[in-house]
Design a protein around this motif. Structure first.
Motif, PDB file in Angstrom:
ATOM      1  N   VAL A 185      -2.134   8.716   6.313  1.00  0.00           N
ATOM      2  CA  VAL A 185      -3.265   8.554   5.403  1.00  0.00           C
ATOM      3  C   VAL A 185      -3.976   7.225   5.641  1.00  0.00           C
ATOM      4  O   VAL A 185      -3.363   6.252   6.090  1.00  0.00           O
ATOM      5  N   ASP A 236       0.823  -1.204   0.000  1.00  0.00           N
ATOM      6  CA  ASP A 236       0.000   0.000   0.000  1.00  0.00           C
ATOM      7  C   ASP A 236       0.861   1.259   0.000  1.00  0.00           C
ATOM      8  O   ASP A 236       0.648   2.169  -0.779  1.00  0.00           O
ATOM      9  N   THR A 290       8.941   4.127   5.857  1.00  0.00           N
ATOM     10  CA  THR A 290      10.364   4.042   6.190  1.00  0.00           C
ATOM     11  C   THR A 290      11.096   3.128   5.199  1.00  0.00           C
ATOM     12  O   THR A 290      12.306   3.212   5.036  1.00  0.00           O
ATOM     13  N   GLY A 291      10.346   2.222   4.554  1.00  0.00           N
ATOM     14  CA  GLY A 291      10.926   1.287   3.596  1.00  0.00           C
ATOM     15  C   GLY A 291      11.370  -0.029   4.217  1.00  0.00           C
ATOM     16  O   GLY A 291      11.813  -0.933   3.510  1.00  0.00           O
ATOM     17  N   THR A 317       9.651  -2.497   5.590  1.00  0.00           N
ATOM     18  CA  THR A 317       8.848  -3.655   5.201  1.00  0.00           C
ATOM     19  C   THR A 317       9.212  -4.124   3.791  1.00  0.00           C
ATOM     20  O   THR A 317       9.476  -5.309   3.557  1.00  0.00           O
TER      21      THR A 317
HETATM   22  P1  IMP Z   1       7.409   0.945   6.376  1.00  0.00           P
HETATM   23  O1  IMP Z   1       7.946  -0.414   6.697  1.00  0.00           O
HETATM   24  O2  IMP Z   1       7.739   1.974   7.406  1.00  0.00           O
HETATM   25  O3  IMP Z   1       7.725   1.420   4.962  1.00  0.00           O
HETATM   26  O4  IMP Z   1       5.850   0.890   6.528  1.00  0.00           O
HETATM   27  C1  IMP Z   1       5.112   0.081   5.799  1.00  0.00           C
HETATM   28  C2  IMP Z   1       3.765  -0.117   6.430  1.00  0.00           C
HETATM   29  O5  IMP Z   1       3.433   0.878   7.436  1.00  0.00           O
HETATM   30  C3  IMP Z   1       2.737   0.042   5.344  1.00  0.00           C
HETATM   31  O6  IMP Z   1       2.569  -1.157   4.637  1.00  0.00           O
HETATM   32  C4  IMP Z   1       1.544   0.478   6.123  1.00  0.00           C
HETATM   33  O7  IMP Z   1       0.845  -0.665   6.596  1.00  0.00           O
HETATM   34  C5  IMP Z   1       2.082   1.249   7.304  1.00  0.00           C
HETATM   35  N1  IMP Z   1       1.981   2.710   7.061  1.00  0.00           N
HETATM   36  C6  IMP Z   1       2.974   3.569   6.834  1.00  0.00           C
HETATM   37  N2  IMP Z   1       2.521   4.816   6.650  1.00  0.00           N
HETATM   38  C7  IMP Z   1       1.176   4.738   6.763  1.00  0.00           C
HETATM   39  C8  IMP Z   1       0.113   5.719   6.660  1.00  0.00           C
HETATM   40  O8  IMP Z   1       0.290   6.908   6.405  1.00  0.00           O
HETATM   41  N3  IMP Z   1      -1.142   5.216   6.842  1.00  0.00           N
HETATM   42  C9  IMP Z   1      -1.404   3.910   7.105  1.00  0.00           C
HETATM   43  N4  IMP Z   1      -0.451   2.981   7.192  1.00  0.00           N
HETATM   44  C10 IMP Z   1       0.835   3.397   7.029  1.00  0.00           C
END
Ligand code: IMP
Ligand code: MG
Length: 194
Positions: A163, A110, A114-115, A117
């Motif tokens: 969001v 979605d 942070t990247g 995941t």
């Molecule tokens: P990352 O590992 O920090 O890139 O985050 C990935 C996951 O955090 C996404 O797949 C989302 O499930 C969640 N996430 C990050 N930002 C948002 C946001 O603005 N709204 C809802 N979920 C978010």
């Protein structure tokens, strides 16, 4: 007419960033990009649950019209943390079952925040023997990046706001919204209050 005008907004919604029509148009364009870039033969689309489920469903139906018939699987990855902030640790809650050795994998998520995941998921697919791994995200928040990764296919770039909608949640709420909206945490009962 699909749009936010015709539906009631849940009360923590601050403003709509992308309407259902905006999203549909962008998804069509992404499908075209993926169709032109990826070979039809050994394509595996892997959705990262839970946030990608609506985006994923729209993407794969679009790919059908581009004569792409990928194998499909899902992985449930949790980046532990509370509230709106992910932690540094990504854990596999549910792994894929399709054998991706020698295949061209496209990971679908979605949002790239942070990247952590997506970076984890890319490494995981290579470790499983994928020949190539690309990534497709509906939303990109480049200002928040910690892990060294960028997506190959991006729907919209957004600022550093939280969001929800079109699959994205806050505390498992708001995923059903047909549009993407900024959430406000100033309302009584929002973050910290539930
Ligand atoms: P990352 O590992 O920090 O890139 O985050 C990935 C996951 O955090 C996404 O797949 C989302 O499930 C969640 N996430 C990050 N930002 C948002 C946001 O603005 N709204 C809802 N979920 C978010
Ligand atoms: Mg989430």
């Amino acid at each position: 007419m699909r749009g936010p005008e015709n539906v009631m907004h849940p009360h923590h919604i601050l403003r709509v960033l992308f309407t259902a029509d905006d999203i549909a148009g962008r998804v069509d364009a992404l499908v075209g990009e993926i169709g032109r870039t990826c070979a039809a033969g050994s394509l595996v689309l892997v959705g990262i649950l839970r946030g990608s489920f609506i985006f994923f469903a729209d993407l794969v139906r679009g790919l059908f019209y581009h004569h792409l018939h990928p194998r499909i699987d899902f992985t449930l990855l949790q980046s532990y943390g509370s509230g709106t902030e992910s932690s540094g640790t990504v854990e596999i809650e549910r792994d894929i079952s399709v054998d991706v050795r020698g295949t061209e994998v496209v990971l679908v998520d979605d949002i790239l925040d942070t990247g952590r995941t997506l970076h984890f998921a890319v490494e995981l697919m290579y470790a499983k023997g994928a020949r190539s791994v690309k990534s497709c995200v509906l939303l990109d928040k480049p200002s928040r990046r910690v892990a060294p990764i960028s997506a190959d296919f991006v729907g919209f770039t957004v600022e550093d706001v939280f969001v929800v909608g079109y699959g994205l949640d806050y505390d498992s709420y708001y995923r059903e919204l047909p549009y993407i909206a900024e959430l406000t945490f100033t309302h009584p009962g929002a973050a910290g209050g539930q």
